[in-house]
Design a protein around this motif. Structure first.
Motif, PDB file in Angstrom:
ATOM      1  N   ILE A  48      48.250  66.267  -1.661  1.00 60.70           N
ATOM      2  CA  ILE A  48      47.571  65.479  -0.627  1.00 60.70           C
ATOM      3  C   ILE A  48      47.325  66.319   0.616  1.00 60.70           C
ATOM      4  N   ALA A  49      48.322  67.106   1.024  1.00 60.28           N
ATOM      5  CA  ALA A  49      48.165  67.934   2.220  1.00 60.28           C
ATOM      6  C   ALA A  49      47.118  69.022   2.013  1.00 60.28           C
ATOM      7  N   LEU A  50      47.119  69.669   0.859  1.00 61.65           N
ATOM      8  CA  LEU A  50      46.171  70.744   0.580  1.00 61.65           C
ATOM      9  C   LEU A  50      44.739  70.230   0.462  1.00 61.65           C
ATOM     10  N   ALA A  51      44.598  68.973   0.026  1.00 68.29           N
ATOM     11  CA  ALA A  51      43.262  68.405  -0.194  1.00 68.29           C
ATOM     12  C   ALA A  51      42.459  68.265   1.093  1.00 68.29           C
ATOM     13  N   GLU A  52      43.112  68.341   2.248  1.00 70.91           N
ATOM     14  CA  GLU A  52      42.397  68.230   3.521  1.00 70.91           C
ATOM     15  C   GLU A  52      41.416  69.381   3.701  1.00 70.91           C
ATOM     16  N   ASN A  53      41.752  70.567   3.167  1.00 64.42           N
ATOM     17  CA  ASN A  53      40.918  71.753   3.422  1.00 64.42           C
ATOM     18  C   ASN A  53      40.566  72.532   2.161  1.00 64.42           C
ATOM     19  N   ASN A  54      40.881  71.963   0.988  1.00 68.48           N
ATOM     20  CA  ASN A  54      40.678  72.697  -0.251  1.00 68.48           C
ATOM     21  C   ASN A  54      40.226  71.761  -1.361  1.00 68.48           C
ATOM     22  N   LYS A  55      39.713  72.338  -2.433  1.00 69.38           N
ATOM     23  CA  LYS A  55      39.434  71.566  -3.644  1.00 69.38           C
ATOM     24  C   LYS A  55      40.701  71.585  -4.485  1.00 69.38           C
ATOM     25  N   VAL A  56      41.247  70.415  -4.759  1.00 67.58           N
ATOM     26  CA  VAL A  56      42.576  70.334  -5.376  1.00 67.58           C
ATOM     27  C   VAL A  56      42.534  69.542  -6.680  1.00 67.58           C
ATOM     28  N   TYR A  57      43.195  70.107  -7.699  1.00 67.99           N
ATOM     29  CA  TYR A  57      43.503  69.384  -8.928  1.00 67.99           C
ATOM     30  C   TYR A  57      45.015  69.185  -8.975  1.00 67.99           C
ATOM     31  N   ILE A  58      45.453  68.023  -9.454  1.00 78.93           N
ATOM     32  CA  ILE A  58      46.884  67.838  -9.717  1.00 78.93           C
ATOM     33  C   ILE A  58      47.039  67.558 -11.206  1.00 78.93           C
ATOM     34  N   LEU A  59      47.906  68.327 -11.867  1.00 80.01           N
ATOM     35  CA  LEU A  59      48.138  68.196 -13.299  1.00 80.01           C
ATOM     36  C   LEU A  59      49.395  67.379 -13.537  1.00 80.01           C
ATOM     37  N   ASN A  60      49.236  66.267 -14.253  1.00 82.59           N
ATOM     38  CA  ASN A  60      50.353  65.381 -14.591  1.00 82.59           C
ATOM     39  C   ASN A  60      50.516  65.407 -16.112  1.00 82.59           C
ATOM     40  N   ARG A  61      51.677  65.831 -16.579  1.00 90.30           N
ATOM     41  CA  ARG A  61      51.895  65.926 -18.031  1.00 90.30           C
ATOM     42  C   ARG A  61      51.922  64.562 -18.699  1.00 90.30           C
ATOM     43  N   ARG A  62      52.170  63.514 -17.943  1.00 90.11           N
ATOM     44  CA  ARG A  62      52.204  62.161 -18.505  1.00 90.11           C
ATOM     45  C   ARG A  62      51.018  61.353 -17.986  1.00 90.11           C
ATOM     46  N   ASP A  63      51.047  60.048 -18.263  1.00 83.52           N
ATOM     47  CA  ASP A  63      49.913  59.211 -17.877  1.00 83.52           C
ATOM     48  C   ASP A  63      50.184  58.379 -16.636  1.00 83.52           C
ATOM     49  N   GLU A  64      51.286  58.639 -15.943  1.00 81.31           N
ATOM     50  CA  GLU A  64      51.568  57.945 -14.696  1.00 81.31           C
ATOM     51  C   GLU A  64      52.537  58.774 -13.858  1.00 81.31           C
ATOM     52  N   PHE A  65      52.620  58.432 -12.578  1.00 78.80           N
ATOM     53  CA  PHE A  65      53.543  59.115 -11.665  1.00 78.80           C
ATOM     54  C   PHE A  65      54.834  58.298 -11.602  1.00 78.80           C
ATOM     55  N   ASP A  66      55.635  58.361 -12.684  1.00 82.54           N
ATOM     56  CA  ASP A  66      56.765  57.442 -12.798  1.00 82.54           C
ATOM     57  C   ASP A  66      58.020  57.921 -12.068  1.00 82.54           C
ATOM     58  N   ARG A  67      57.979  59.107 -11.467  1.00 85.21           N
ATOM     59  CA  ARG A  67      59.152  59.590 -10.734  1.00 85.21           C
ATOM     60  C   ARG A  67      58.943  59.579  -9.229  1.00 85.21           C
ATOM     61  N   ALA A  68      57.780  59.142  -8.782  1.00 79.99           N
ATOM     62  CA  ALA A  68      57.456  59.225  -7.358  1.00 79.99           C
ATOM     63  C   ALA A  68      57.994  58.036  -6.577  1.00 79.99           C
ATOM     64  N   LYS A  69      58.302  58.268  -5.311  1.00 75.17           N
ATOM     65  CA  LYS A  69      58.666  57.180  -4.415  1.00 75.17           C
ATOM     66  C   LYS A  69      57.435  56.304  -4.177  1.00 75.17           C
ATOM     67  N   PRO A  70      57.646  55.008  -3.893  1.00 71.84           N
ATOM     68  CA  PRO A  70      56.500  54.096  -3.735  1.00 71.84           C
ATOM     69  C   PRO A  70      55.459  54.577  -2.737  1.00 71.84           C
ATOM     70  N   GLY A  71      55.900  55.121  -1.598  1.00 72.35           N
ATOM     71  CA  GLY A  71      54.946  55.584  -0.595  1.00 72.35           C
ATOM     72  C   GLY A  71      54.075  56.713  -1.112  1.00 72.35           C
ATOM     73  N   ASN A  72      54.685  57.677  -1.793  1.00 71.59           N
ATOM     74  CA  ASN A  72      53.913  58.774  -2.362  1.00 71.59           C
ATOM     75  C   ASN A  72      53.020  58.295  -3.493  1.00 71.59           C
ATOM     76  N   LEU A  73      53.519  57.338  -4.246  1.00 67.44           N
ATOM     77  CA  LEU A  73      52.743  56.771  -5.349  1.00 67.44           C
ATOM     78  C   LEU A  73      51.441  56.173  -4.836  1.00 67.44           C
ATOM     79  N   SER A  74      51.542  55.350  -3.800  1.00 68.19           N
ATOM     80  CA  SER A  74      50.340  54.752  -3.215  1.00 68.19           C
ATOM     81  C   SER A  74      49.423  55.828  -2.662  1.00 68.19           C
ATOM     82  N   GLY A  75      50.005  56.836  -2.042  1.00 72.99           N
ATOM     83  CA  GLY A  75      49.215  57.898  -1.427  1.00 72.99           C
ATOM     84  C   GLY A  75      48.401  58.696  -2.422  1.00 72.99           C
TER      85      GLY A  75
END
Length: 796
Positions: free
Chosen positions: A174-201
């Motif tokens: 999220i921070a890098l996306a402000e000034n760069n083209k960013v891909y995030i690679l998730n090995r699964r189909d959901e962000f099941d380890r993230a805190k709720p705030g980061n999940l929403s973000g």
């Protein structure tokens, strides 16, 4: 300065170690806090600049002389620096520990450079950041592949791939996306380890197009090529290549095992992710040597700080109730005879083998997520074909599994230490049996999300569940009357295979070398007729394909393809044929399925449905359990379906008749598919989306309006808004226009909180969905994939 001798030596100044040292200073105890760096709390110090640090879990109170509230990294470090100075904490910087020896009351701690000190007790709060996980593929050590991000503002105009699905990866992306083209690679189909705030973000950033997420994707190789830096990745649709400037992998860390074991501390298994087992007082197997924080399996800051406070109390011989004990006491309220929570947790671990790999601290967290049930003798836990998906562990007593409602004799019993519910947990399909409680039955019921979290974090738990799943599905589908030893060879031949959408399991004309039990997803079966691939059948999870060639000893008569991302259990053909030769009941059962399939294929060839089935698959049929369809040749556009839906659901219609695609005379309006593995249920912070026993996916009043479900749904069937108290009549709306009846169009000044809404199949009403019942011409119908195939072939 390092003293020569102290009562308590604390190694590592992370949140846990800092809190322990602060409590020791507050009590006036002889102590030293040994920190390898020139600053405190290296883990927090190395967070990216400006990072917002969360104070979770919310339900836990904070126990520590040091202040901690959610806020920016810099503010938290400043508060801790000033707090330690005010308390007079004895900090020794640049004091890296190389060895710990001795015993309780007389430990010798050796530092780099050879200096030593003596301590009566040692507290390890060293964390995991020195053992970062790498990409695990060729090129992981290239200079443009990094495993830390200090300041995202250093990078501008680059293409950056962030690998990971945890909090650190999300925050970096999220921070890098402000000034760069960013891909995030998730090995699964959901962000099941993230805190709720980061999940929403992260979901909001993906939805807004600020960055791109590649789900079910893993790196294959990082390469320097003549045309530049490239990251090759494997996705559900095959391998692809990304042109990049850098890769930032945030994949967590593993315990510094060699150092920890050199102190005499033992790990419960060889799994590199396992953490040392400690007592409820945080004492390791080495008396006088304590472990707190991330090394003990608890990386959350508030938990770690509480442990730091409590461990000093325990060392001083005082009894202190862990901060989470009141929460656990509430869980055990159904068992009034339980008075000692610690002993109760230990007893549960002894009785339930699947929980044995958990450390006592992990066990506490698991139980906070779960519920304890004490059903009456004969009480139904769940029914055959229910759509619940919780997981059950049997603490005491028995349960009776009734696999065939038409034949009461087909049942078996599970006892203390066993578990059930894994079929629906893994496949997302209906319950495969009815389960009733026996005498003095006590169960642990664990939600799907919590169980998946445990499976993904403790390899030993996943291994046991997979082994039992294999044995039970083979027994249930092929050999229900045979004891486990009779199918041992077949079970040992089993392999779990994964297929991308459209990928072939086997081709027409291939030799019949295996049978595939569909564990997750669905498969289409097709045959080449007149030079065209004609779909003959749709086969969902819980069924099998490939038996025809094994029974007939002829080449494959059809091609099987994954309709969606699919997982199968491949059973070796030789072992399967051997079982059929030895056991006539197995042969008879399979031959019955074989004859049924031959008849179905004959009907299918007479009325091919390749194009329409392909269309339906594109509309989610492959993962649906119930789809609303409208026969355009019968529909008179009266909109009574929408009006009935609106009347039933507080002036909010959950379908849009005109919206959605049409093929031939078949229209798929915008309405919920009630997927096997609902996309909307993933990443729901308050766990507000539930599945009713009959399969209806619905949203409860716990919804907080975060919008994650709306963003996750690939079919656009979830709305966010405010329920209207009044609405114009249907005729007024048709004649004069204005606000659509039942749509979310709140006034601009309305400050009410938005909620999510979607079709719930009118689950609380007798007679079925109101939209279908209100259709005057019979054009509207709801059907499962299997029902759709039958209806279409029957000329509906």
């Amino acid at each position: 300065m390092v003293p020569g001798s102290v009562k308590i030596a604390i190694v590592g100044s992370g949140p846990a170690g800092l809190s322990a040292a602060a409590r020791a200073a507050e009590l006036g105890l002889s102590h030293v806090l040994l920190e390898a760096e020139s600053w405190l709390s290296n883990t927090i110090y190395r967070y990216q600049k400006g990072k917002h640090v969360m104070a979770e879990p919310d339900v836990l109170p904070l126990r520590s002389p040091l202040a901690f509230t959610a806020g920016k990294r810099e503010a938290i470090l400043e508060a801790w620096n000033s707090g330690t100075a005010k308390l007079g904490v004895n900090v020794a910087h640049r004091a890296r520990v190389s060895a710990i020896g001795g015993q309780k009351g007389a430990f010798t701690i050796t530092l780099d450079g050879g200096a030593t000190l003596q301590a009566e007790a040692v507290v390890l709060g060293i964390g995991l950041q020195g053992n970062l996980r790498k990409l695990g593929c060729p090129g992981e050590d290239l200079d443009w592949v990094q495993y830390q991000l200090d300041d995202p503002d250093e990078y501008k105009g680059e293409t950056i791939v962030v690998v990971g699905a945890g909090d650190a990866a999300i925050e970096n992306a999220i921070a890098l996306a402000e000034n760069n083209k960013v891909y995030i690679l998730n090995r699964r189909d959901e962000f099941d380890r993230a805190k709720p705030g980061n999940l929403s973000g992260i979901l909001k950033a993906i939805e807004d197009g600020k960055l791109t997420c590649l789900y079910n994707t893993k790196p294959v190789a990082a390469e320097d090529t003549p045309s530049g830096k490239r990251l090759r990745v494997a996705t559900n649709d095959g391998e692809t290549e990304l042109a990049v400037d850098r890769v930032i992998a945030r994949l967590g860390a593993t315990p510094p095992r060699a150092f920890v074991e050199s102190t005499g501390i033992q790990f419960p298994s060889k799994d590199p992710n396992s953490v040392p087992a400690v007592s409820a007082q945080y004492e390791s197997n080495v008396p006088g040597l304590y472990i707190i924080g991330a090394l003990a399996g608890f990386p959350l800051i508030k938990q770690a700080m509480n442990q730091g406070y409590e461990v000093i109390e325990f060392i001083e011989g005082r009894t202190v109730e862990p901060a989470d004990t009141p929460l656990l006491r509430d869980k055990f309220a159904v068992l009034p005879e339980i008075t000692d929570i610690e002993e109760a947790l230990a007893t549960m671990q002894r009785r339930v083998p699947i929980l044995k790999p958990l450390t006592p601290l992990q066990m506490r967290e698991f139980m906070i997520d779960s519920d304890i049930r004490a059903p009456a003798d004969g009480e139904t836990i769940f029914e055959l074909n229910d759509y619940t998906d919780t997981f059950y562990s049997i603490v005491s007593g028995t349960v009776e599994i009734q696999v065939d409602p038409a034949d009461p004799s087909k049942k078996f019993t599970l006892g203390k230490g066993e578990f059930f519910g894994e079929m629906s947990l893994i496949s997302g399909r209906r319950r495969s049996a009815t389960v009733r409680a026996g005498e003095k039955c006590v169960l642990i019921e664990t939600p799907r999300r919590s169980m998946n979290k445990l499976i993904n974090s403790v390899a030993a738990v996943k291994r046991v569940i997979d082994e039992v799943f294999l044995r039970r599905i083979i027994q249930g589908k092929i050999a229900p009357t045979l004891p486990p030893e009779e199918i041992a060879d077949l079970v040992s031949s089993a392999e779990v295979r994964q297929f991308r959408p459209g990928e072939v399991l086997f081709n027409e004309g291939d030799a019949g070398d295996a049978l595939h039990l569909i564990r997750k997803g669905s498969v289409t079966v097709s045959r080449e007729i007149g030079g065209k691939d004609v779909v003959l059948a749709y086969v969902p999870a819980g069924q099998y394909v490939g038996e025809m060639a094994l029974v007939s000893d002829l080449p494959r008569s059809a091609t099987a393809r994954a309709a969606v991302a699919t997982e199968t259990i491949r059973l070796d053909g030789v072992a399967f044929k051997d079982l059929m030769m030895r056991r006539t009941q197995v042969r008879d059962r399979v031959q019955e399925v074989y004859r049924s399939r031959v008849a179905q294929n004959a009907v299918a060839q007479a009325r091919p449905m390749g194009d329409v089935l392909e269309f339906m698959m594109s509309q989610g049929l492959g993962e649906a359990t119930d789809v609303l369809l409208i026969d355009e040749s019968l529909c008179v556009r009266c909109d009574q379906c929408e009006k009935a839906c609106s009347d039933t659901h507080g002036n909010v219609s959950r379908l849009k008749r005109e919206a959605g695609p049409t093929f031939d005379h078949l229209h798929v309006p915008t309405s919920c598919r009630h997927c096997e593995h609902p996309h909307c249920m993933k990443d729901c912070p308050p766990d507000a989306i539930k599945r009713a026993p009959n399969g209806e996916v619905h949203i409860t009043d716990a919804c907080i309006g975060c919008g994650n479900c709306e963003r996750n749904c690939p079919y656009g069937v979830i709305q966010m808004g405010i329920q209207s108290k009044t609405r114009p009549s249907l005729w007024r709306w048709m004649l004069f226009g204005g606000e659509e009846p039942g749509r979310y169009h709140p006034a601009k000044k309305d400050k009410s909180a938005k909620k999510a809404t979607k079709c719930d199949m009118c689950k609380d009403l007798d007679g079925g969905p109101a939209c279908v019942r209100a259709c005057p011409t019979g054009a509207a119908m709801r059907a499962s994939p299997e029902q759709f195939v039958k209806l279409y072939r029957g000329g509906r």
